[in-house]
Motif scaffolding. Structure first.
Motif, PDB file in Angstrom:
ATOM      1  N   VAL A 191       0.942  -1.246  -0.013  1.00  0.00           N
ATOM      2  CA  VAL A 191       0.001   0.028   0.005  1.00  0.00           C
ATOM      3  C   VAL A 191       0.800   1.102   0.084  1.00  0.00           C
ATOM      4  CG1 VAL A 191      -1.829   1.267   1.103  1.00  0.00           C
ATOM      5  CG2 VAL A 191      -1.766  -1.082   1.260  1.00  0.00           C
ATOM      6  N   VAL A 192       0.548   2.329  -0.784  1.00  0.00           N
ATOM      7  CA  VAL A 192       1.367   3.492  -0.970  1.00  0.00           C
ATOM      8  C   VAL A 192       0.432   4.519  -0.923  1.00  0.00           C
ATOM      9  CG1 VAL A 192       3.114   2.426  -2.080  1.00  0.00           C
ATOM     10  CG2 VAL A 192       1.729   3.390  -3.542  1.00  0.00           C
ATOM     11  N   VAL A 202       2.877   3.201   3.304  1.00  0.00           N
ATOM     12  CA  VAL A 202       2.448   3.626   4.426  1.00  0.00           C
ATOM     13  C   VAL A 202       2.278   2.412   5.586  1.00  0.00           C
ATOM     14  CG1 VAL A 202       1.267   5.411   3.507  1.00  0.00           C
ATOM     15  CG2 VAL A 202       0.041   3.255   3.627  1.00  0.00           C
ATOM     16  N   SER A 203       2.176   2.970   6.628  1.00  0.00           N
ATOM     17  CA  SER A 203       2.048   1.523   7.719  1.00  0.00           C
ATOM     18  C   SER A 203       0.478   1.310   8.350  1.00  0.00           C
ATOM     19  CB  SER A 203       3.026   1.927   8.869  1.00  0.00           C
ATOM     20  OG  SER A 203       2.708   2.983   9.698  1.00  0.00           O
ATOM     21  N   HIS A 204       0.174   2.411   9.146  1.00  0.00           N
ATOM     22  CA  HIS A 204      -1.228   2.010   9.854  1.00  0.00           C
ATOM     23  C   HIS A 204      -2.174   1.960   8.706  1.00  0.00           C
ATOM     24  CE1 HIS A 204      -4.351   2.382  12.825  1.00  0.00           C
ATOM     25  NE2 HIS A 204      -5.041   3.217  11.993  1.00  0.00           N
ATOM     26  N   ASN A 205      -2.257   2.848   7.759  1.00  0.00           N
ATOM     27  CA  ASN A 205      -3.392   2.799   6.814  1.00  0.00           C
ATOM     28  C   ASN A 205      -3.019   1.652   5.870  1.00  0.00           C
ATOM     29  OD1 ASN A 205      -4.479   5.251   7.482  1.00  0.00           O
ATOM     30  ND2 ASN A 205      -3.505   6.394   6.201  1.00  0.00           N
ATOM     31  N   ALA A 206      -2.019   1.049   5.677  1.00  0.00           N
ATOM     32  CA  ALA A 206      -1.725  -0.379   5.027  1.00  0.00           C
ATOM     33  C   ALA A 206      -2.577  -1.218   5.614  1.00  0.00           C
ATOM     34  CB  ALA A 206      -0.297  -0.628   4.945  1.00  0.00           C
ATOM     35  N   LYS A 207      -2.348  -1.486   7.105  1.00  0.00           N
ATOM     36  CA  LYS A 207      -3.302  -2.578   7.511  1.00  0.00           C
ATOM     37  C   LYS A 207      -4.855  -2.512   7.306  1.00  0.00           C
ATOM     38  CE  LYS A 207       0.112  -3.080  11.448  1.00  0.00           C
ATOM     39  NZ  LYS A 207       0.193  -3.022  12.849  1.00  0.00           N
ATOM     40  N   HIS A 208      -5.086  -1.120   7.336  1.00  0.00           N
ATOM     41  CA  HIS A 208      -6.530  -0.860   7.207  1.00  0.00           C
ATOM     42  C   HIS A 208      -7.033  -1.061   5.847  1.00  0.00           C
ATOM     43  CE1 HIS A 208     -10.135   1.475   6.316  1.00  0.00           C
ATOM     44  NE2 HIS A 208     -10.523   1.128   7.495  1.00  0.00           N
ATOM     45  N   THR A 209      -6.101  -0.832   4.773  1.00  0.00           N
ATOM     46  CA  THR A 209      -6.414  -0.993   3.429  1.00  0.00           C
ATOM     47  C   THR A 209      -6.533  -2.344   2.974  1.00  0.00           C
ATOM     48  OG1 THR A 209      -5.209   1.053   2.968  1.00  0.00           O
ATOM     49  CG2 THR A 209      -5.410  -0.528   1.006  1.00  0.00           C
ATOM     50  N   ARG A 210      -5.652  -3.098   3.666  1.00  0.00           N
ATOM     51  CA  ARG A 210      -5.422  -4.707   3.506  1.00  0.00           C
ATOM     52  C   ARG A 210      -6.754  -5.321   3.874  1.00  0.00           C
ATOM     53  NH1 ARG A 210       0.477  -4.044   4.884  1.00  0.00           N
ATOM     54  NH2 ARG A 210       1.637  -4.183   2.837  1.00  0.00           N
ATOM     55  N   GLY A 211      -7.073  -4.790   4.975  1.00  0.00           N
ATOM     56  CA  GLY A 211      -8.393  -5.316   5.655  1.00  0.00           C
ATOM     57  C   GLY A 211      -9.555  -5.127   4.685  1.00  0.00           C
ATOM     58  N   VAL A 212      -9.412  -3.729   4.153  1.00  0.00           N
ATOM     59  CA  VAL A 212     -10.692  -3.403   3.276  1.00  0.00           C
ATOM     60  C   VAL A 212     -10.636  -4.543   1.913  1.00  0.00           C
ATOM     61  CG1 VAL A 212     -11.354  -1.444   1.574  1.00  0.00           C
ATOM     62  CG2 VAL A 212     -10.932  -1.049   4.095  1.00  0.00           C
ATOM     63  N   LEU A 213      -9.493  -4.671   1.427  1.00  0.00           N
ATOM     64  CA  LEU A 213      -9.217  -5.446   0.528  1.00  0.00           C
ATOM     65  C   LEU A 213      -9.764  -6.924   0.643  1.00  0.00           C
ATOM     66  CD1 LEU A 213      -7.892  -6.488  -2.288  1.00  0.00           C
ATOM     67  CD2 LEU A 213      -6.005  -6.789  -0.999  1.00  0.00           C
ATOM     68  N   THR A 214      -9.435  -7.289   1.793  1.00  0.00           N
ATOM     69  CA  THR A 214      -9.713  -8.693   2.353  1.00  0.00           C
ATOM     70  C   THR A 214     -11.339  -8.947   2.309  1.00  0.00           C
ATOM     71  OG1 THR A 214      -7.794  -9.175   3.673  1.00  0.00           O
ATOM     72  CG2 THR A 214      -9.989 -10.504   4.029  1.00  0.00           C
ATOM     73  N   GLY A 215     -12.214  -7.955   2.886  1.00  0.00           N
ATOM     74  CA  GLY A 215     -13.545  -7.709   2.894  1.00  0.00           C
ATOM     75  C   GLY A 215     -14.003  -7.855   1.672  1.00  0.00           C
ATOM     76  N   HIS A 216     -13.605  -6.851   0.909  1.00  0.00           N
ATOM     77  CA  HIS A 216     -14.041  -6.819  -0.419  1.00  0.00           C
ATOM     78  C   HIS A 216     -14.171  -8.196  -1.315  1.00  0.00           C
ATOM     79  CE1 HIS A 216     -15.067  -5.224  -4.526  1.00  0.00           C
ATOM     80  NE2 HIS A 216     -13.913  -5.925  -5.067  1.00  0.00           N
ATOM     81  N   LEU A 217     -12.733  -8.581  -1.118  1.00  0.00           N
ATOM     82  CA  LEU A 217     -12.828 -10.146  -1.989  1.00  0.00           C
ATOM     83  C   LEU A 217     -13.897 -10.993  -1.484  1.00  0.00           C
ATOM     84  CD1 LEU A 217      -8.974 -10.096  -2.292  1.00  0.00           C
ATOM     85  CD2 LEU A 217     -10.574  -9.757  -4.094  1.00  0.00           C
ATOM     86  N   LEU A 218     -13.915 -11.131  -0.382  1.00  0.00           N
ATOM     87  CA  LEU A 218     -15.174 -11.936   0.159  1.00  0.00           C
ATOM     88  C   LEU A 218     -16.525 -11.800   0.118  1.00  0.00           C
ATOM     89  CD1 LEU A 218     -13.175 -12.717   3.989  1.00  0.00           C
ATOM     90  CD2 LEU A 218     -13.140 -14.237   1.649  1.00  0.00           C
ATOM     91  N   ARG A 219     -16.792 -10.452   0.126  1.00  0.00           N
ATOM     92  CA  ARG A 219     -18.203 -10.025  -0.209  1.00  0.00           C
ATOM     93  C   ARG A 219     -18.729  -9.549  -1.530  1.00  0.00           C
ATOM     94  NH1 ARG A 219     -16.145  -7.695   4.665  1.00  0.00           N
ATOM     95  NH2 ARG A 219     -17.452  -7.930   6.519  1.00  0.00           N
ATOM     96  N   ARG A 220     -17.745  -9.735  -2.404  1.00  0.00           N
ATOM     97  CA  ARG A 220     -18.013  -9.075  -3.718  1.00  0.00           C
ATOM     98  C   ARG A 220     -18.920 -10.316  -4.443  1.00  0.00           C
ATOM     99  NH1 ARG A 220     -14.628 -11.368  -7.796  1.00  0.00           N
ATOM    100  NH2 ARG A 220     -14.989  -9.731  -9.113  1.00  0.00           N
TER     101      ARG A 220
END
Length: 277
Positions: A191-192, A202-220
């Motif tokens: 994440v950049v 980035v660091s903190h926002n990277a964790k959040h973004t990876r979480g959003v990505l995970t949730g999206h891949l499962l819910r789409r």
């Protein structure tokens, strides 16, 4: 699709009265003997002098380290309730229902210095142990787990796409094969942030973004991606979406682009770069 996650650094203890962990009921029961060995070694270290130093944590976490001595009898809860860091909050794994929940059960694995790996519904107690620890009686955890996780995961990953959101310590415990009969398409997630024409990691926002990505891949809607190119198509569904809010400033940020690099000549992995702004 196989999504690899790191554990959250902090863990939320299960409510009192819950039944303890059943090692044979965890995903990949063939890991039970190693889980037993790590449990015993961790309890011994955690009850002795210098426990916090041995486990590479500060003295303020002494109570959490002491909790390691009773993990066999401590109440357990679903991993989705125990791992509650930024990534897991953003992914919302505990809120999944129906097909998305079934997909998470099959596709999401959280890597752990104690358990090797667990699925979202696996019931575990809260613990304190990093994969980077050299545990007396077991050795370096990433090294100890590596051949066992390879046997447990490579058949599952073969011919699929591995979406790797792990940090370096957990990545060291298992890397997908990218050549041969059990080859997978291995994609690591970076994440950049783009600001004034420059992109920085980035660091903190990277964790959040990876979480959003995970949730999206499962819910789409639609079938889960089974190749790196299909993964990129799925991720680009988030382009332009507001995906988080800055801590402190309250300013929102959105994903503006996703790109997929070429396979590394050394590891065979590809980098999926998520650009936020």
């Amino acid at each position: 699709m196989l999504i690899c996650l790191p554990p959250s650094e902090g863990k939320t203890p299960a409510p009192d009265g819950g039944t303890p962990v059943d090692l044979q009921a965890l995903t990949a029961p063939e890991l039970s003997s190693q889980r037993e060995a790590v449990l015993d070694a961790l309890a011994a270290v955690s009850s002795g002098p210098g426990a916090t130093e041995a486990l590479k944590v500060g003295t303020t976490l002494a109570d959490e380290v002491a909790r390691n001595t009773t993990l066999r009898t401590a109440p357990a809860a679903a991993a989705t309730d125990v791992y509650t860091g930024v990534l897991y909050t953003a992914a919302g794994l505990g809120d999944l229902t129906g097909q998305a929940r079934a997909l998470a059960t099959d596709s999401v694995r959280t890597f752990s210095g104690l358990w090797g790996m667990v699925a979202p519904g696996d019931r575990i107690p809260a613990y304190r142990l990093s994969m980077s620890v050299d545990l007396p009686g077991v050795g370096k955890l990433a090294t100890a787990w590596r051949p066992r996780l390879a046997r447990a995961l490579e058949k599952r990953a073969a011919g699929d796409v591995v979406v790797d959101c792990r940090s370096a310590a957990y990545l060291a415990a298992w890397k997908p094969a990218t050549t041969g009969e059990q080859a997978a398409e291995w994609v690591t997630v970076r994440v950049v942030r783009e600001a004034d024409g420059r992109r920085t990691v980035v660091s903190h926002n990277a964790k959040h973004t990876r979480g959003v990505l995970t949730g999206h891949l499962l819910r789409r809607t639609g079938p889960p991606p089974s190749s790196a190119d299909e993964l990129l198509t799925a991720v680009r569904e988030l382009d332009g979406e507001v995906i988080g809010t800055e801590v402190g400033t309250g300013l929102s940020y959105r994903m503006i682009e996703a790109t997929l690099g070429e396979p590394s000549a050394r590891s065979g992995s590809r980098v999926l770069e998520l650009v936020i702004s």
